[in-house]
Design a protein around this motif. Structure first.
Motif, PDB file in Angstrom:
ATOM      1  N   TYR A 266       0.837  -1.212   0.000  1.00  0.00           N
ATOM      2  CA  TYR A 266       0.000   0.000   0.000  1.00  0.00           C
ATOM      3  C   TYR A 266       0.872   1.264   0.000  1.00  0.00           C
ATOM      4  O   TYR A 266       1.979   1.238   0.534  1.00  0.00           O
ATOM      5  CB  TYR A 266      -0.894   0.027   1.255  1.00  0.00           C
ATOM      6  N   PRO A 267       0.350   2.365  -0.546  1.00  0.00           N
ATOM      7  CA  PRO A 267       1.124   3.622  -0.487  1.00  0.00           C
ATOM      8  C   PRO A 267       1.480   4.023   0.943  1.00  0.00           C
ATOM      9  O   PRO A 267       2.569   4.533   1.192  1.00  0.00           O
ATOM     10  CB  PRO A 267       0.170   4.649  -1.115  1.00  0.00           C
ATOM     11  N   ALA A 268       0.572   3.748   1.881  1.00  0.00           N
ATOM     12  CA  ALA A 268       0.833   4.121   3.290  1.00  0.00           C
ATOM     13  C   ALA A 268       2.088   3.405   3.788  1.00  0.00           C
ATOM     14  O   ALA A 268       2.901   3.979   4.519  1.00  0.00           O
ATOM     15  CB  ALA A 268      -0.371   3.772   4.158  1.00  0.00           C
ATOM     16  N   MET A 269       2.247   2.157   3.391  1.00  0.00           N
ATOM     17  CA  MET A 269       3.415   1.381   3.804  1.00  0.00           C
ATOM     18  C   MET A 269       4.671   1.928   3.118  1.00  0.00           C
ATOM     19  O   MET A 269       5.729   2.025   3.741  1.00  0.00           O
ATOM     20  CB  MET A 269       3.190  -0.088   3.416  1.00  0.00           C
ATOM     21  N   LYS A 270       4.519   2.307   1.858  1.00  0.00           N
ATOM     22  CA  LYS A 270       5.666   2.850   1.111  1.00  0.00           C
ATOM     23  C   LYS A 270       6.168   4.133   1.787  1.00  0.00           C
ATOM     24  O   LYS A 270       7.369   4.370   1.866  1.00  0.00           O
ATOM     25  CB  LYS A 270       5.268   3.151  -0.336  1.00  0.00           C
ATOM     26  N   ARG A 271       5.218   4.946   2.275  1.00  0.00           N
ATOM     27  CA  ARG A 271       5.629   6.187   2.972  1.00  0.00           C
ATOM     28  C   ARG A 271       6.413   5.851   4.241  1.00  0.00           C
ATOM     29  O   ARG A 271       7.400   6.498   4.586  1.00  0.00           O
ATOM     30  CB  ARG A 271       4.378   7.006   3.339  1.00  0.00           C
ATOM     31  N   TYR A 272       5.958   4.817   4.932  1.00  0.00           N
ATOM     32  CA  TYR A 272       6.623   4.358   6.159  1.00  0.00           C
ATOM     33  C   TYR A 272       8.054   3.921   5.818  1.00  0.00           C
ATOM     34  O   TYR A 272       9.025   4.352   6.467  1.00  0.00           O
ATOM     35  CB  TYR A 272       5.808   3.191   6.712  1.00  0.00           C
ATOM     36  N   LEU A 273       8.172   3.108   4.774  1.00  0.00           N
ATOM     37  CA  LEU A 273       9.492   2.596   4.376  1.00  0.00           C
ATOM     38  C   LEU A 273      10.403   3.727   3.934  1.00  0.00           C
ATOM     39  O   LEU A 273      11.592   3.759   4.291  1.00  0.00           O
ATOM     40  CB  LEU A 273       9.338   1.577   3.238  1.00  0.00           C
ATOM     41  N   GLU A 274       9.834   4.662   3.190  1.00  0.00           N
ATOM     42  CA  GLU A 274      10.621   5.789   2.684  1.00  0.00           C
ATOM     43  C   GLU A 274      11.183   6.593   3.864  1.00  0.00           C
ATOM     44  O   GLU A 274      12.350   7.007   3.853  1.00  0.00           O
ATOM     45  CB  GLU A 274       9.718   6.661   1.804  1.00  0.00           C
ATOM     46  N   THR A 275      10.352   6.767   4.884  1.00  0.00           N
ATOM     47  CA  THR A 275      10.800   7.523   6.066  1.00  0.00           C
ATOM     48  C   THR A 275      11.894   6.762   6.810  1.00  0.00           C
ATOM     49  O   THR A 275      12.887   7.338   7.242  1.00  0.00           O
ATOM     50  CB  THR A 275       9.597   7.790   7.004  1.00  0.00           C
ATOM     51  N   LEU A 276      11.711   5.440   6.949  1.00  0.00           N
ATOM     52  CA  LEU A 276      12.719   4.650   7.669  1.00  0.00           C
ATOM     53  C   LEU A 276      14.060   4.647   6.917  1.00  0.00           C
ATOM     54  O   LEU A 276      15.121   4.688   7.534  1.00  0.00           O
ATOM     55  CB  LEU A 276      12.224   3.208   7.864  1.00  0.00           C
ATOM     56  N   LYS A 277      13.953   4.641   5.610  1.00  0.00           N
ATOM     57  CA  LYS A 277      15.179   4.679   4.803  1.00  0.00           C
ATOM     58  C   LYS A 277      15.920   5.999   5.030  1.00  0.00           C
ATOM     59  O   LYS A 277      17.151   6.034   5.130  1.00  0.00           O
ATOM     60  CB  LYS A 277      14.810   4.533   3.319  1.00  0.00           C
ATOM     61  N   TYR A 278      15.147   7.060   5.127  1.00  0.00           N
ATOM     62  CA  TYR A 278      15.738   8.378   5.375  1.00  0.00           C
ATOM     63  C   TYR A 278      16.401   8.402   6.759  1.00  0.00           C
ATOM     64  O   TYR A 278      17.519   8.901   6.923  1.00  0.00           O
ATOM     65  CB  TYR A 278      14.638   9.450   5.282  1.00  0.00           C
ATOM     66  N   VAL A 279      15.679   7.816   7.743  1.00  0.00           N
ATOM     67  CA  VAL A 279      16.210   7.763   9.117  1.00  0.00           C
ATOM     68  C   VAL A 279      17.546   7.019   9.116  1.00  0.00           C
ATOM     69  O   VAL A 279      18.512   7.439   9.754  1.00  0.00           O
ATOM     70  CB  VAL A 279      15.185   7.067  10.052  1.00  0.00           C
ATOM     71  N   GLN A 280      17.602   5.925   8.383  1.00  0.00           N
ATOM     72  CA  GLN A 280      18.829   5.126   8.304  1.00  0.00           C
ATOM     73  C   GLN A 280      19.973   5.948   7.705  1.00  0.00           C
ATOM     74  O   GLN A 280      21.113   5.864   8.171  1.00  0.00           O
ATOM     75  CB  GLN A 280      18.562   3.904   7.439  1.00  0.00           C
TER      76      GLN A 280
END
Lengths: 517, 505
Positions: A266-280
């Motif tokens: 889902y797009p909502a999950m993609k946003r979550y992943l995108e944010t975690l990638k940025y955090v990393q």
């Protein structure tokens, strides 16, 4: 055709082999210093007393030192249980209770290994070996000093103070009822004694000093900061701001993120992943938080291992390298959680228990090669600090902060971390390994690798569109045939209506002619 | 014909007459149901319903607790018959929010004559069985009174076949309020049909109507609309008799039922617990939505909650604790029953899809999730009985599971009863007009069951939530079949005292 190896190549090959073997030597060396297994025997859970929770606190401390703990109630002790261990801890919470296990007392009197006694009813073996001379106190209020920290007004009941002993002393207890300060703990030749132990008090830290020496741990310890309660529906912009602020302040951090087992496309999950990638990319380390256990009963047959692997794989496929698991401590005492989730990781962050939901409880804990002892941020503030630079605790410690809900909280939290004298280490600088059927994720000296390929840490975020086909349209068959059929039926109906109109008109005319003549 | 044959014939006739005299169809049907239910519930292996996690609230608020050490391992799988009785202060608070509590308290009181420490659920089952036997007697009597003997016994047989089914009666050995719904609904239906047929005392029947209506409405929050439906469709009852006293009694009964419906509805916001609220969104609004993020935004909820779409509350491992403060503040607090009704009103296509989904479970009497046997019986976890379950099995297997079928069924029933209603209207016979509105009332209650299920909990647990519909369907279809056997579906009632059974009015 056979080609002899040139001497120079041989040297390079040998060097390469040595390099390959180095980690295994290193691991072996590490294993040698492992403190091994400890038997923890307690007499009472002390529910409703000041000591309540001290068993769990001790379990967490031992987990922080990477020790496998077997927990036994004295009532459940069977003769010979002690033989399998060379380190035993006896915890007495209710000294007024009659001895409920003669087998334990007998075994202890002949025990040749290391023994740590906590609380009252000190065994004769301990008194003898430590040359203990105790002063029995009544209801009292004491001050405890450990290193540069002091906690005043600790209420104690029937505590014995060490007047005289042989061995290395730890900490200091002062009270109005004793003339001179008494040590908090003492160790001599593997035998140790501590008069009292409370959870969420400075005595936890004092205990950690005693345990370190008693367990024979010499490795340097480090401090970390971690954020938990991070969900896909947390304020993701706030998470980005937190990452930016800490990156700017030079503070590496850990984010223990909640797993998602469904709708991972889902797009909502993609946003979550995108944010975690940025955090990393902003010097954050991602840990997979244990899922919430909603119910210990369920008609749904869910495979936790597959679910955890799915989430880890989803992260890895997106270029995110989770390096460990964050879970409440009881997870490490549950065979199902250990087998289906914890064994995927070699590193853990163990939080205090909040809501215990066992599925297959065991007495023996699962010990991780790397395990962090979690401390709440307010615990540091409770103790009066005489020093400027806070020495790290003897085990790897992590200050665990629930993720902020607004910018004011975030501002205050980050400022507090910047003001603190603690030096926070980078979690990914150490070795960690996470393995699923599809991915092997490792970290070494700050390098993150997924299936042997290094991850590039680019701090750019891609905007995720909301457009997504949630319910794909069912595949239709015979579309053309039905379209023709529809047209045919429409034609037939139109003809029928026309015919009916004609017949109606003719009929009404005939009727009128017949009766209205 | 020989003398012996004549004697045999007269013996058979005498026995037939004796059977009719002592065992009317109503007595036979109630006895049949009583025997089958007793065999199922009180003879080992005892049949009951496993706890699906719902028992906790109703049990603890009534002074009972789980005393089986391995109770946790029996959830959903096994029926548990013994519970502890609190011997000290009950910190859970004794609430009387449901009429079910009355029966539990009464059962505990009776139980304490025999054992003050342990509650045996079979005491409650015995109480329900007796009440149910009475309900079956009245139901059969309302359909067979003044009927030819053979037709009467045929109807009695069908009654046993349908209402003796253990899918219905197993609820008596449980703490589910479905048992009260079952009993009160049958009393309610029978009382009005008996009034219509002018059988028994009108005041007594009106009393049964009121009490059963109140018990039904207040048995669970989901039944709140039932009180309003009964009150509105029962207006004709006021005009059945001309005496002022009856009219006042009838009118005040209807007002009472209406008020009970409103009062029960008023409790819904507090009782609309997280479990149903969660499903109402994830298994309702988000389930069929083509754009869940937009749907969430229309409720003022963060679009990121779309990841919860299609998930269920019972998942053992979840991203977040479904009762967490975060969900409470950012999710549950953003919507209620009214907002979801408004959403479906604005999205009729989605509502239609949900109704079709609901129809798939609308003909299941016994939820598949719960086992029927005690653990000590050694049956498999979640094993269900097959003792006297032919009707429920056939119904589940053969009923067309589409909402279109339900609509057609409704039109047929109303169409069949409409002519007799119009005739009664023309004759200004108010009593004879009662039957159609009463059938409509039952159907409307069934529909309310479906709608409240979808709005209140999406497609989760539909087979249990739609019990009201499945029961209303059975009662109405059964009554229609009985009227068809009598041959007075669309004709006005003809009283034929000379050919009726001998038991008197």
């Amino acid at each position: 055709m056979y080609k002899p190896i040139k001497p120079i190549s041989t040297k390079i090959a040998l060097l390469f082999m040595m390099f390959l073997l180095l980690p295994s030597f290193y691991v072996e060396a590490q294993e040698k210093t492992e403190p091994g297994a400890v038997l923890l025997v307690y007499d009472s859970l002390a529910v409703g007393t000041d000591n309540e929770g001290n068993i769990e606190a001790l379990q967490r401390l031992l987990a922080g030192f990477g020790v496998t703990v077997t927990l036994l109630a004295r009532d459940g002790y069977r003769a010979g249980d002690m033989q399998h261990f060379n380190k035993v801890i006896g915890l007495v919470n209710a000294s007024d209770m009659a001895d409920s296990s003669q087998a334990y007392t007998d075994d202890l009197s002949h025990f040749a290994g290391d023994y740590l006694h906590i609380g009252g009813n000190v065994p004769a073996m301990v008194s003898t070996k430590l040359h203990l001379n105790l002063i029995q106190g009544g209801q009292d209020s004491v001050k405890l000093t450990v290193r540069s920290f002091t906690e005043s007004s600790i209420r104690v009941q029937d505590t014995a103070y060490i007047e005289q002993s042989e061995g290395k002393a730890y900490g200091e207890i002062t009270s109005g009822s004793i003339a001179v300060a008494s040590p908090y703990g003492v160790i001599h030749e593997g035998i140790a004694y501590i008069p009292f132990f409370r959870s969420k008090h400075l005595s936890e830290w004092a205990m950690s000093d005693v345990l370190r020496d008693w367990l024979g741990i010499t490795a340097e310890s480090q401090s970390y900061v971690a954020f938990k309660d991070i969900y896909p529906f947390s304020d993701l912009e706030l998470l980005v701001k937190l990452a930016d602020r800490l990156y700017d302040a030079g503070i590496p951090f850990i984010a223990s993120v909640s797993p998602v087992f469904d709708n991972t496309d889902y797009p909502a999950m993609k946003r979550y992943l995108e944010t975690l990638k940025y955090v990393q990319a902003r010097n954050g380390t991602i840990l997979v938080n244990a899922p919430a256990v909603a119910s210990t009963i369920s008609e749904l047959d869910r495979d936790l291992k597959k679910q955890m692997e799915l989430f880890i794989d989803t992260l890895a496929d997106y270029g995110i390298a989770p390096l460990g698991i964050g879970a409440e401590m009881y997870w490490s005492y549950d065979q199902l959680y250990v087998d289906h989730a914890m064994t995927l990781f070699d590193s853990a962050l163990l939080f205090p228990n909040e809501k215990v939901m066992h599925k297959a409880r065991t007495n023996t804990s699962y010990a991780f090669p790397s395990s962090l002892y979690s401390v709440q941020p307010d615990e540091w503030a409770n103790y009066e600090d005489k020093g400027k630079v806070i020495e790290p605790l003897p085990m790897d410690t992590v200050i665990t902060i629930p993720f902020f809900t607004n910018e004011e909280e975030l501002g205050r939290g980050v400022q507090a971390l910047m003001n603190s004298w603690l030096i926070f280490a980078d979690y990914k600088a150490r070795e960690h390994k996470v393995q699923t059927a599809n991915h092997v994720i490792t970290s070494r000296s700050g390098m993150l690798q997924v299936n042997g390929e290094s991850l590039s840490l680019i701090s750019e975020r891609t905007s995720i569109s909301s457009e997504y086909v949630y319910a794909p349209e069912a595949e239709q068959s015979f579309v053309k045939w039905f379209a023709v059929q529809n047209k045919l039926f429409i034609g037939i109906i139109l003809i029928a209506i026309s015919a009916f109109t004609v017949f109606f008109f003719l009929g009404s005319r005939m009727y009128k002619r017949k009766y209205y003549k | 014909m020989s003398v012996i044959d004549t004697q045999n014939l007269s013996t058979i006739n005498r026995r037939w007459a004796a059977l009719q005299r002592w065992f009317s169809p109503a007595v036979l049907a109630s006895l049949g149901v009583l025997i089958i239910t007793s065999l199922a519930l009180f003879v080992s292996p005892y049949i009951g319903m496993a706890d699906n996690g719902d028992y906790f609230r109703i049990l603890y608020s009534n002074g009972l607790y789980f005393n089986a050490p391995d109770y946790d391992s029996q959830y959903l799988g096994h029926f548990v018959k013994n519970y502890g009785i609190f011997q000290y202060y009950n910190e859970n608070g004794a609430t009387l929010s449901s009429s079910q509590s009355l029966f539990i308290r009464l059962s505990i009181w009776i139980n304490q004559w025999f054992n003050s420490n342990q509650f045996d659920i079979r005491i409650q089952a015995a109480l329900f069985t007796l009440l149910y036997t009475g309900a079956i007697f009245l139901l059969t009597e309302s359909l067979t009174w003044k009927l030819k003997a053979k037709q009467g016994y045929m109807i009695a047989g069908i009654t046993i076949f349908i209402f003796g089914d253990t899918a219905y009666t197993a609820f008596f050995n449980s703490f589910f309020s479905e048992s009260i719904v079952l009993i009160s609904m049958i009393y309610l239906f029978a009382s009005v049909l008996l009034l219509y047929r002018h059988r028994f005392n009108d005041y007594v029947l009106m009393g049964i109507f009121l009490i059963s209506g109140l018990l039904l409405t207040t048995s669970k929050q989901q039944n709140a609309p039932a009180g309003i439906v009964i009150a509105v469709t029962g207006i004709l009852l006021i005009f059945v008799r001309k005496q002022k006293s009856f009219r006042v009694f009838a009118a005040s009964s209807l007002v009472c039922l209406f008020a009970a419906g409103i009062a029960t509805y008023a409790f819904i916001p507090q009782q609309f617990v997280n479990i149903n609220k969660y499903h109402a969104m994830t298994r309702g609004v988000l389930l069929q939505s083509e754009d869940p993020e937009a749907a969430l935004k229309s409720f003022g909820i963060d679009q990121q909650f779309a990841v919860l779409g299609k998930s269920i509350y019972y998942e053992p491992y979840t991203t977040i604790d479904v009762d967490s403060d975060l969900l409470q503040k950012q999710f549950y607090s953003k919507y209620g029953f009214g907002q979801i009704v408004a959403y479906y009103a604005a999205h009729p296509d989605q509502a239609g899809k949900m109704l079709d989904l609901a129809a798939k479970n609308a003909f299941t009497i016994r939820p598949e999730a719960m086992g029927n046997y005690e653990k000590s019986e050694g049956k498999a976890f979640g094993a269900q009985t097959s003792f006297f379950t032919a009707y429920s099995d056939i119904k589940k297997m053969l009923a067309p599971k589409t909402f279109g079928f339900i609509v057609i069924w409704t039109i047929i029933i109303i169409g069949l009863y409409l002519p007799s209603f119009i005739n009664a209207w023309r004759d200004k016979d108010r009593r004879r007009m009662l039957r159609l509105p009463h059938m409509v009332s039952m159907i409307a209650m069934g529909f309310s069951g479906i709608l409240v299920s979808i709005i209140g909990a999406g497609d989760a647990d539909l087979s249990k939530h739609e019990f009201l519909f499945t029961l209303a369907f059975d009662i109405v279809t059964f009554a229609t079949a009985a009227d068809a056997i009598q041959g007075n579906l669309w004709r006005s009632e003809k009283r034929q005292p000379s050919v009726t059974l001998s038991h008197s009015a």
